[in-house]
Design a protein around this motif. Structure first.
Motif, PDB file in Angstrom:
ATOM      1  N   MET A  76       0.912  -1.100  -0.064  1.00 55.58           N
ATOM      2  CA  MET A  76       0.149  -0.193   0.094  1.00 55.58           C
ATOM      3  C   MET A  76       0.717   1.229   0.167  1.00 55.58           C
ATOM      4  O   MET A  76       1.402   1.819   1.182  1.00 55.58           O
ATOM      5  CB  MET A  76      -0.874  -0.205   1.198  1.00 55.58           C
ATOM      6  CG  MET A  76      -1.994  -1.362   1.327  1.00 55.58           C
ATOM      7  SD  MET A  76      -3.241  -1.038  -0.264  1.00 55.58           S
ATOM      8  CE  MET A  76      -4.018   0.312   0.522  1.00 55.58           C
ATOM      9  N   PRO A  77       1.292   1.714  -1.117  1.00 52.65           N
ATOM     10  CA  PRO A  77       2.041   2.935  -1.204  1.00 52.65           C
ATOM     11  C   PRO A  77       1.734   4.206  -0.556  1.00 52.65           C
ATOM     12  O   PRO A  77       0.314   4.308  -0.625  1.00 52.65           O
ATOM     13  CB  PRO A  77       2.349   3.125  -2.753  1.00 52.65           C
ATOM     14  CG  PRO A  77       1.948   1.806  -3.440  1.00 52.65           C
ATOM     15  CD  PRO A  77       1.068   1.273  -2.538  1.00 52.65           C
ATOM     16  N   ASP A  78       2.385   4.999   0.121  1.00 47.16           N
ATOM     17  CA  ASP A  78       1.784   5.999   0.818  1.00 47.16           C
ATOM     18  C   ASP A  78       3.142   7.065   0.965  1.00 47.16           C
ATOM     19  O   ASP A  78       4.068   6.771   0.168  1.00 47.16           O
ATOM     20  CB  ASP A  78       1.342   5.985   2.346  1.00 47.16           C
ATOM     21  CG  ASP A  78       0.048   6.750   2.800  1.00 47.16           C
ATOM     22  OD1 ASP A  78       0.405   7.833   2.253  1.00 47.16           O
ATOM     23  OD2 ASP A  78      -0.678   6.496   3.550  1.00 47.16           O
ATOM     24  N   VAL A  79       2.753   8.149   1.578  1.00 44.01           N
ATOM     25  CA  VAL A  79       3.583   9.334   1.316  1.00 44.01           C
ATOM     26  C   VAL A  79       5.001   8.704   2.522  1.00 44.01           C
ATOM     27  O   VAL A  79       4.745   8.562   3.529  1.00 44.01           O
ATOM     28  CB  VAL A  79       3.060  10.403   1.957  1.00 44.01           C
ATOM     29  CG1 VAL A  79       4.347  11.734   2.128  1.00 44.01           C
ATOM     30  CG2 VAL A  79       2.032  10.998   0.970  1.00 44.01           C
ATOM     31  N   GLY A  80       6.060   8.576   1.554  1.00 46.48           N
ATOM     32  CA  GLY A  80       7.315   8.205   2.423  1.00 46.48           C
ATOM     33  C   GLY A  80       7.201   6.770   2.817  1.00 46.48           C
ATOM     34  O   GLY A  80       8.421   6.479   3.735  1.00 46.48           O
ATOM     35  N   MET A  81       6.489   5.947   2.591  1.00 47.02           N
ATOM     36  CA  MET A  81       6.455   4.529   3.141  1.00 47.02           C
ATOM     37  C   MET A  81       5.703   3.539   1.937  1.00 47.02           C
ATOM     38  O   MET A  81       4.796   3.975   1.191  1.00 47.02           O
ATOM     39  CB  MET A  81       5.906   4.762   4.526  1.00 47.02           C
ATOM     40  CG  MET A  81       4.445   4.944   4.580  1.00 47.02           C
ATOM     41  SD  MET A  81       3.857   4.775   6.279  1.00 47.02           S
ATOM     42  CE  MET A  81       2.199   5.607   6.123  1.00 47.02           C
ATOM     43  N   VAL A  82       5.915   2.391   2.119  1.00 47.53           N
ATOM     44  CA  VAL A  82       5.025   1.341   1.499  1.00 47.53           C
ATOM     45  C   VAL A  82       4.807   0.482   2.775  1.00 47.53           C
ATOM     46  O   VAL A  82       5.383  -0.298   3.374  1.00 47.53           O
ATOM     47  CB  VAL A  82       5.642   0.526   0.451  1.00 47.53           C
ATOM     48  CG1 VAL A  82       4.852  -0.624   0.010  1.00 47.53           C
ATOM     49  CG2 VAL A  82       6.256   1.383  -0.734  1.00 47.53           C
ATOM     50  N   TRP A  83       3.388   0.434   3.089  1.00 47.83           N
ATOM     51  CA  TRP A  83       3.018  -0.033   4.319  1.00 47.83           C
ATOM     52  C   TRP A  83       2.171  -1.492   3.953  1.00 47.83           C
ATOM     53  O   TRP A  83       1.313  -1.723   2.989  1.00 47.83           O
ATOM     54  CB  TRP A  83       2.137   0.678   5.228  1.00 47.83           C
ATOM     55  CG  TRP A  83       0.858   1.237   5.003  1.00 47.83           C
ATOM     56  CD1 TRP A  83       0.740   2.431   4.388  1.00 47.83           C
ATOM     57  CD2 TRP A  83      -0.375   0.512   4.679  1.00 47.83           C
ATOM     58  NE1 TRP A  83      -0.594   2.609   4.015  1.00 47.83           N
ATOM     59  CE2 TRP A  83      -1.282   1.374   4.556  1.00 47.83           C
ATOM     60  CE3 TRP A  83      -0.775  -0.556   5.412  1.00 47.83           C
ATOM     61  CZ2 TRP A  83      -2.732   1.265   4.331  1.00 47.83           C
ATOM     62  CZ3 TRP A  83      -2.129  -1.011   5.475  1.00 47.83           C
ATOM     63  CH2 TRP A  83      -2.914   0.192   5.050  1.00 47.83           C
ATOM     64  N   ARG A  84       2.373  -2.464   4.733  1.00 45.53           N
ATOM     65  CA  ARG A  84       1.799  -3.624   4.573  1.00 45.53           C
ATOM     66  C   ARG A  84       1.353  -4.179   5.929  1.00 45.53           C
ATOM     67  O   ARG A  84       1.683  -4.347   6.982  1.00 45.53           O
ATOM     68  CB  ARG A  84       2.829  -4.993   4.152  1.00 45.53           C
ATOM     69  CG  ARG A  84       3.612  -4.412   2.796  1.00 45.53           C
ATOM     70  CD  ARG A  84       4.846  -5.193   2.651  1.00 45.53           C
ATOM     71  NE  ARG A  84       5.493  -4.683   1.307  1.00 45.53           N
ATOM     72  CZ  ARG A  84       6.678  -3.779   1.500  1.00 45.53           C
ATOM     73  NH1 ARG A  84       6.895  -3.392   2.733  1.00 45.53           N
ATOM     74  NH2 ARG A  84       7.294  -3.412   0.341  1.00 45.53           N
ATOM     75  N   ALA A  85      -0.031  -4.539   5.983  1.00 44.21           N
ATOM     76  CA  ALA A  85      -0.700  -5.006   7.035  1.00 44.21           C
ATOM     77  C   ALA A  85      -0.433  -6.494   7.329  1.00 44.21           C
ATOM     78  O   ALA A  85      -0.472  -7.252   6.372  1.00 44.21           O
ATOM     79  CB  ALA A  85      -1.983  -4.823   7.165  1.00 44.21           C
ATOM     80  N   ALA A  86       0.239  -6.902   8.572  1.00 42.53           N
ATOM     81  CA  ALA A  86       0.559  -8.090   9.009  1.00 42.53           C
ATOM     82  C   ALA A  86      -0.655  -9.155   9.082  1.00 42.53           C
ATOM     83  O   ALA A  86      -1.640  -8.979   9.058  1.00 42.53           O
ATOM     84  CB  ALA A  86       1.396  -8.023  10.355  1.00 42.53           C
ATOM     85  N   ASN A  87      -0.118 -10.409   8.667  1.00 42.05           N
ATOM     86  CA  ASN A  87      -1.099 -11.703   9.086  1.00 42.05           C
ATOM     87  C   ASN A  87      -1.405 -11.918  10.501  1.00 42.05           C
ATOM     88  O   ASN A  87      -0.525 -12.106  11.132  1.00 42.05           O
ATOM     89  CB  ASN A  87      -0.319 -12.832   8.312  1.00 42.05           C
ATOM     90  CG  ASN A  87      -1.011 -13.894   8.223  1.00 42.05           C
ATOM     91  OD1 ASN A  87      -2.139 -14.032   9.164  1.00 42.05           O
ATOM     92  ND2 ASN A  87      -0.794 -15.058   7.645  1.00 42.05           N
TER      93      ASN A  87
END
Length: 299
Positions: A76-87
């Motif tokens: 999930m690209p966002d400002v200054g990061m690519v976040w991924r929600a954990a399993n």
């Protein structure tokens, strides 16, 4: 879906009185009756106000992917990061199956994994620090109950350094406000539902919420829906929700419909909020009425 909502509301209301007796994470084994009440509360919270699946359940074009509840998201690209929600499923290799209850509680409220590493944004740790021990235990009971899914998810990546911690550990012995005080309990629901995590703009000088403009909206959320900007939900009558009736506020929260008939789109978990009990919804609206007005028009 209607039957599911009625069932969740019923167990949420019926089990609520027993939660003062619910053991916090890591406490001695409770009776079967206690565990059933704890699990019912966890199911209610997860599928209503807390709505972890809004980030942690992968989505397809028509909604959550079947058989993948809380199995983690992709990039999930966002400002200054690519976040991924954990399993979050109990899979011991790719999920949380090998974590203890105490480790899960620390991850939820302090944002720290068992290996000592920090869980980064957008995990709303600052709000979860306020979650009552019994409700943390209820969420953990629910996480233990779902089907394990083997689905490896990489950790989020950031273009900026994370802090050493998200502040002091959560206080021991936290309890929820008394339900007889709807404003206080509504504020608690807003915290564990991290409403202001999305609806408060950031400081111009740093990527942290601007406490002077709580609820004023303006944050942009890119996704399959395009780019959605969080609304102003303060009491301002012109740019916020101060001119809306209580029922209009409830319709926006649970049906995704504004007073003018237009529909909300994007990450607002309306389907989850539709499962809230009428009492909890009343309390949330009562608290929203106390949010100071901030004049900020949001498109």
């Amino acid at each position: 879906m209607t039957t599911v909502r009625r069932t969740l509301r019923a167990v949420g209301a019926a089990a609520a009185a027993s939660f003062v007796l619910a053991a916090p994470a890591g406490a001695a084994t409770a009776t079967d009756s206690d565990h059933d009440a704890l699990l019912a509360r966890g199911a209610y919270l997860m599928n209503s106000i807390v709505a972890c699946g809004n980030c942690h359940t992968p989505m397809g074009p028509t909604g959550p992917l079947a058989g993948m509840e809380l199995a983690g998201s992709g990039d999930m690209p966002d400002v200054g990061m690519v976040w991924r929600a954990a399993n979050l499923t109990p899979d011991p290799d790719t999920g949380l199956g090998a974590w203890t209850d105490a480790q899960l509680a620390t991850a939820i409220r302090d944002g720290v994994r068992p290996d000592g590493s920090l869980i980064g944004p957008p995990m709303p740790v600052a709000f979860y620090k306020k979650m009552a021990d019994a409700d943390v235990a209820a969420l953990i009971a629910y996480l233990r109950s779902i089907s394990p899914v083997k689905h490896a998810v990489a950790r989020s990546s950031y273009d900026f350094p994370l802090p050493a911690s998200w502040g002091p550990p959560a206080s021991a012995g936290l309890t929820a406000p008394d339900r007889t005080d709807p404003v206080a309990y509504g504020g608690y629901l807003a915290d564990i539902g991290h409403c202001m995590h999305c609806h408060t703009p950031l400081h111009a000088e740093a990527p942290i919420p601007d406490e002077r403009r709580v609820g004023a909206g303006g944050l942009a959320f890119p996704g399959p829906w395009g780019v959605v900007v969080a609304a102003n939900i303060t009491a301002d009558r012109d740019t916020g929700i101060g001119g809306w009736t209580d029922q209009q506020v409830k319709d926006a929260i649970t049906k995704g419909v504004r007073p003018d008939g237009s529909r909300l789109v994007g990450p607002m978990p309306v389907a989850n909020y539709a499962n809230m009990t009428p009492e909890d919804l009343d309390a949330l609206v009562a608290w929203l009425r106390t949010v100071p007005a901030v004049s900020q028009r949001v498109r």
